[in-house]
Each structure stands twice: as structure tokens, then as C-alpha cells.
Design a protein around this motif. Sequence first.
Motif, mmCIF file in Angstrom:
data_model
loop_
_atom_site.group_PDB
_atom_site.id
_atom_site.type_symbol
_atom_site.label_atom_id
_atom_site.label_comp_id
_atom_site.label_asym_id
_atom_site.label_seq_id
_atom_site.Cartn_x
_atom_site.Cartn_y
_atom_site.Cartn_z
ATOM 1 N N ALA A 138 10.838 6.939 -2.098
ATOM 2 C CA ALA A 138 10.728 6.164 -1.353
ATOM 3 C C ALA A 138 12.035 5.275 -1.472
ATOM 4 C CB ALA A 138 9.381 5.261 -1.364
ATOM 5 N N PHE A 139 12.736 5.160 -0.446
ATOM 6 C CA PHE A 139 14.116 4.142 -0.737
ATOM 7 C C PHE A 139 14.296 3.552 0.710
ATOM 8 C CE2 PHE A 139 18.784 3.549 -0.782
ATOM 9 C CZ PHE A 139 18.978 2.854 -1.797
ATOM 10 N N GLU A 199 8.075 9.542 -1.376
ATOM 11 C CA GLU A 199 8.226 9.028 0.086
ATOM 12 C C GLU A 199 6.950 8.989 0.876
ATOM 13 O OE1 GLU A 199 11.490 8.836 2.589
ATOM 14 O OE2 GLU A 199 10.061 7.291 2.937
ATOM 15 N N GLN A 200 6.056 10.186 0.681
ATOM 16 C CA GLN A 200 5.283 10.673 1.577
ATOM 17 C C GLN A 200 3.841 10.156 1.280
ATOM 18 O OE1 GLN A 200 6.859 12.541 -0.221
ATOM 19 N NE2 GLN A 200 5.839 14.293 -1.253
ATOM 20 N N SER A 201 3.605 9.557 0.170
ATOM 21 C CA SER A 201 2.479 9.301 -0.523
ATOM 22 C C SER A 201 2.148 7.792 -0.321
ATOM 23 C CB SER A 201 1.922 10.155 -1.595
ATOM 24 O OG SER A 201 0.740 9.524 -2.162
ATOM 25 N N PRO A 202 0.798 7.175 -0.142
ATOM 26 C CA PRO A 202 0.644 5.997 -0.269
ATOM 27 C C PRO A 202 0.876 5.608 -1.720
ATOM 28 C CG PRO A 202 -1.204 6.918 1.160
ATOM 29 C CD PRO A 202 -0.145 8.120 0.687
ATOM 30 N N PHE A 203 0.924 4.457 -2.171
ATOM 31 C CA PHE A 203 1.026 4.215 -3.783
ATOM 32 C C PHE A 203 -0.181 4.278 -4.401
ATOM 33 C CE2 PHE A 203 4.424 0.716 -2.086
ATOM 34 C CZ PHE A 203 5.506 2.143 -2.107
ATOM 35 N N ILE A 262 -3.923 2.471 -3.790
ATOM 36 C CA ILE A 262 -4.705 2.718 -2.615
ATOM 37 C C ILE A 262 -4.854 4.412 -2.057
ATOM 38 C CG2 ILE A 262 -4.628 0.535 -1.574
ATOM 39 C CD1 ILE A 262 -2.949 2.041 0.623
ATOM 40 N N LEU A 289 11.673 1.569 -3.025
ATOM 41 C CA LEU A 289 10.313 0.735 -2.772
ATOM 42 C C LEU A 289 9.371 1.011 -3.857
ATOM 43 C CD1 LEU A 289 10.365 1.557 0.844
ATOM 44 C CD2 LEU A 289 11.410 -0.484 -0.303
ATOM 45 N N THR A 290 8.578 -0.191 -4.270
ATOM 46 C CA THR A 290 7.563 -0.237 -5.327
ATOM 47 C C THR A 290 6.155 -0.981 -4.867
ATOM 48 O OG1 THR A 290 8.516 -2.388 -6.215
ATOM 49 C CG2 THR A 290 9.240 -0.129 -7.263
ATOM 50 N N SER A 291 5.447 -0.414 -5.624
ATOM 51 C CA SER A 291 3.947 -1.250 -5.151
ATOM 52 C C SER A 291 4.194 -2.635 -5.437
ATOM 53 C CB SER A 291 2.922 -0.350 -6.033
ATOM 54 O OG SER A 291 1.907 -1.181 -5.835
ATOM 55 N N ARG A 314 9.648 4.383 -9.709
ATOM 56 C CA ARG A 314 9.977 5.225 -8.246
ATOM 57 C C ARG A 314 8.681 5.740 -7.643
ATOM 58 N NH1 ARG A 314 14.202 3.362 -9.456
ATOM 59 N NH2 ARG A 314 16.260 4.509 -9.951
ATOM 60 N N LYS A 360 14.028 17.404 -6.703
ATOM 61 C CA LYS A 360 13.242 17.993 -6.233
ATOM 62 C C LYS A 360 12.202 16.886 -5.542
ATOM 63 C CE LYS A 360 13.092 21.467 -9.666
ATOM 64 N NZ LYS A 360 12.797 22.125 -10.934
ATOM 65 N N ILE A 361 12.533 15.504 -5.804
ATOM 66 C CA ILE A 361 11.497 14.787 -5.189
ATOM 67 C C ILE A 361 12.077 13.599 -4.019
ATOM 68 C CG2 ILE A 361 10.199 12.646 -5.664
ATOM 69 C CD1 ILE A 361 9.810 13.461 -8.655
ATOM 70 N N ASP A 362 11.753 13.461 -3.049
ATOM 71 C CA ASP A 362 11.994 12.392 -2.006
ATOM 72 C C ASP A 362 11.700 11.183 -2.438
ATOM 73 O OD1 ASP A 362 13.539 14.303 -0.384
ATOM 74 O OD2 ASP A 362 11.697 15.073 0.488
ATOM 75 N N TYR A 398 6.717 -1.905 3.718
ATOM 76 C CA TYR A 398 7.891 -2.827 3.862
ATOM 77 C C TYR A 398 8.427 -3.110 5.058
ATOM 78 C CZ TYR A 398 8.510 -2.623 -1.358
ATOM 79 O OH TYR A 398 8.179 -2.957 -2.643
ATOM 80 N N GLY A 455 0.847 -1.014 0.000
ATOM 81 C CA GLY A 455 0.102 -0.120 0.110
ATOM 82 C C GLY A 455 0.922 1.337 0.069
ATOM 83 N N CYS A 456 1.800 0.991 0.738
ATOM 84 C CA CYS A 456 2.844 2.275 0.802
ATOM 85 C C CYS A 456 4.338 1.881 0.982
ATOM 86 C CB CYS A 456 2.160 3.572 1.836
ATOM 87 S SG CYS A 456 2.465 2.950 3.578
#
Lengths: 181, 358
Positions: free
Chosen positions: B157-158, B37-41, B44, B165-167, B34, B153-155, A101, A96-97
Motif C-alpha cells: 500500500a503506497f 495493498e488489497q487487504s484492510p489493515f 478491522i 500507508l500505515t494503520s 508496510r 512478491k508483495i504489492d 487515505y 481502516g485500509c
Amino acid sequence: MECQECKQNPATLHFAKVINGYKTEIHVCEQCAKEKGYVSQDEEAYSLHDLLSGLFNFDSVNLSPSQENSSNQQTEERCNKCGMTYKEFTKVGKFGCSSCYEAFSSHLNPIFRRVHSGNTAHSGKVPKRAGSDIYQRKQLKELKLELQQLIAEEEFEHAAKVRDQIKALEQNLNHNGEGEK
Amino acid sequence: MGLEQFINEAISPWLKEEGPDSDIVMSSRIRLARNFEQSPFPLIAKEEHLDGILHFIEREYNHQSLLQYKDLEFVRMEELKQIAKQVLVEKHLISPHLAEKSKRGAALISKNEQVSIMINEEDHIRMQLYFPGLQLEKALEEAFQLDDWLEEKIDYAFDESRGYLTSCPTNVGTGLRASVMMHLPALAITRKINRMIPAINQLGLVVRGIYGEGSEALGNIFQISNQITLGRSEQDIIEDLKSVVEKLIEQERQARSWLMQQSELELEDRVFRSYGVLQHSRIIESKETAKCLSDVQLGIDLGFIKDISQSILNELMVLTQPAFLQQYAKKALNPHERDVFRASLIRERFSIEKKEES
């Protein structure tokens, strides 16, 4: 052509199933297709997602309705950030986000190993701003320990994989070091 | 320009250029997944999150340029007609998922159509970069530059241990899908390809048809890509893919010369029959079109046919797809009408070639 399962009805459904690239042709009648699970209950096409979520669900790959209750015992692990539960994750086959993980981390290694032929840790590109060499060095240390242990246990096949990971990590560290000069 | 060009021109500008081994390798593609970081995938996420991402991307990147990728055009899926979206899918500029399923989907497409960055697909960002012929290293190098440019300009999700990190767990780590589109008619005619595919799969690579997952190898066009994204570096992944592709090129060339030695007349006959069908038929479906185009392309490569442009397969494969036909006809067509229109379009295309020659 007759149905290969019951050998009575004519085969009306023809599938080519490709698993890891091996193509198997299946010719069945509609009834057998449903019974044998070639067609999912809601009649939607069998997609890669179904296959994947099957991979995650170790104890119940082919859920038949009668067995479904037993899987309720799975503990309700939930991601605090997006609210997804581990059970939902195994059903959808998608996180989901990014915090999922972390939340499901105890289950992930076996899943990643299956999907990524034995690998569980990243050894590629690192974001320029966020990436830190420190963690990678730590990881390198851990892997080296693991390697020694594997060699001691004569798990050479696995050890070779770990060795490759170490190599890749070292290369990566050198690479980053050069970039910072 | 911009969007109009994306939708009206069958062949992307970069596809007109020749690349290494481009008689067999039609294109190389690098895709990086990519996430913010801050938003859900996207699967959902609430629409307000996805809207936030769209606004941010539009504000920061619309009409920006990087390297030779000039004037990235921001295109919202909601603002496109169904046919226009399908055309973008047929040109591989966006995925079927983005066209059909994404809430708040968009794409940033460079003027030369070499770069397309899908927004709010399965992941927040999926950048893809195409090169003609076999040029995986170059494509990766530039994809990395594109990635670094976005990351300013983008943080992302790593996670240090899991990577990007991917969906979907199948993309985690590098988020890299490298793929190569190959035309392998001789391996298909000699049925060698059927024996090679299982071996290729064992190396952790996937073989698919031209339109991705689950699609048939229409026109003897095969797409080969990596499956493993975790635990190996991008360079290693590409190296593996490249070595298999090089083997396939070698095998295809061998099969071609074997066919020429063993049955040149039969091969020539096959090529010219297909050429005849394309030049003269009045009704033709896409499957037959693809088969004939493959034969004609082989005929060009082997020197049987001399008066047609080298890129005919690339061009007509897209031009004769259902949505593109309707875009060209400027109206909706039912399947039968499409087959008629397709036939006349192909005849027209070949007669233009002839005139230009004479």
C-alpha cells in the motif's frame, strides 16, 4: 499528600503525564481525577491512542457527555472500501485500509502537520516495482511553486521546510536515476 | 532448533557481538511498517483476509534466507503458550501488541534473531532489524534490502504523495522507526539526563524506557527513537537520531570521567555494593536487579570489576524478566517465587563467571 485540585481529599492517584517529552506530575484524588478527565470514563488507562485521537478531534478535544450530541453534525464521510467513517477514524485514531487515505484526504493535511511537525508529503523510499518517478517530478514542481509563493509572502520558516522537502525529493530522483542505469 | 532457541536462550546471538560504542549503545534497531495493498489493515480486517496473508507469508518466506539472515522461521502466535510469547516480547523479538492483541498474528524470525518480521500486528508487516552498538546506517541499508526482497512478491500500500500507508497516522510516509537502546548510568546519577530529555524531545525524538511506550527507564537504559515519519527521508531521520545519540555518548563519557575525578571512592562503593547484592541476595525484585546490574555494568566499564563478561547487563536484563524466569524454571511462579528464583539464578550466573576465570 493532598489532592492538588480540591486540596481536601488525600491524593490517591499519581500520574506522570508526558507530553512531547515534558513530564508533569499530577497528584489528585479519585473524584477530581474523573472530573478533570485524568481518568477516562471507562476507567481504562489513558493511552497514547487517546491522546492521538484527541489530536484529530479539533472541535471537541475533551468530550464531556453533554457535548457529545453536537458532534453528530459532522458529515458521514465513509471509506468505500472498508466502510470506516471519518468519525470512527477520529475516535480510533487509526485508518481502516489504504483507501481511507483517499476517502478522508480533505481532513488529513492538518492532522499530518500536527503529528509530523508540519509535513504532509512523503519524501523517502519508493517501492521498486510500484514507484514512479513521474509523480515525484510533478510533486517537485508543485513544491517549487509553493516555495516561491512562500518567499513572496515572507513566510521564511515554512519556506525553509519546503526547501528541505525539495532537496530531499531531488536527491531521491537522482538516486533513482542512478539505480536505473 | 528455531523456536526452541528463541525461547530458551536469553541472549540473542547477535547481541553477543560487539558493535561501535557498545559500552554505551546496547543496540540499534530499524523498524519498517508496510501493508498489503488489497487487504484492510489488521485492526478491522476479517479473519479470512488475515489468514490469507498468513498463508501467503508462510508459503513464500518460511525457511528462506537473505544476506546473513538465515532460515527465517515462521511462528504463529496461536500456537505459542502464553509464557513463550512473553519470552519473545522480553527479548524484543515481537511486540506486546502482537503477543496479546493481534488476531492471526505471526512472526518470521531469522536464526540469528537479528531480523524479526511481525505479521498482522497493527500493520500487515512490521520488519525489524537489530544491530549491536551504534550502527544505524548499516541497519537501514540492510532493512532496505529486506524490504526490497519482500516487495518482489508483495504489492505494498503506497501512495506517491503520502508514502507507505500505515494503520496509524504516526507511521505514515517512511513507516520508519529507528531506535537506539542506551545505557546512561552516569547521566542518570548526575541527574543530567532529566534536563536533556526535554531538549531531545524538541528535536522530534522520543525517549522511553527499555520496554517501549510508557515503560520506566529500568537499569538506566533509555530508548531513543524518531517520532516523525512523514516528509523526511529515511537517511535524514537516521542522521538526526545518530547525531543526538553521539552527543549523548559524549555527554555520558564526560559524566563518567567527572564522577571518577570527583568521587571515585563513592562510585566504587556504589558499584561493589550492588555487586554484593547481586552475588548474595536470596530474594530480589526486578527493579532492584536492574539498578544493581546497571551499577555493575558501569563498574565493568570503568575497570572496577574485571572478572565478569562485558555483556552481563544485556544478558541478565532479559534472563531475569518474569516470563523468562518461568521458562527457565519450567513452571509458573508467583511474584514472590520469582523474586527467590531470580536471586538464585543471578547468584548462579555470577559463580559461573568466577569459575571460568580461575
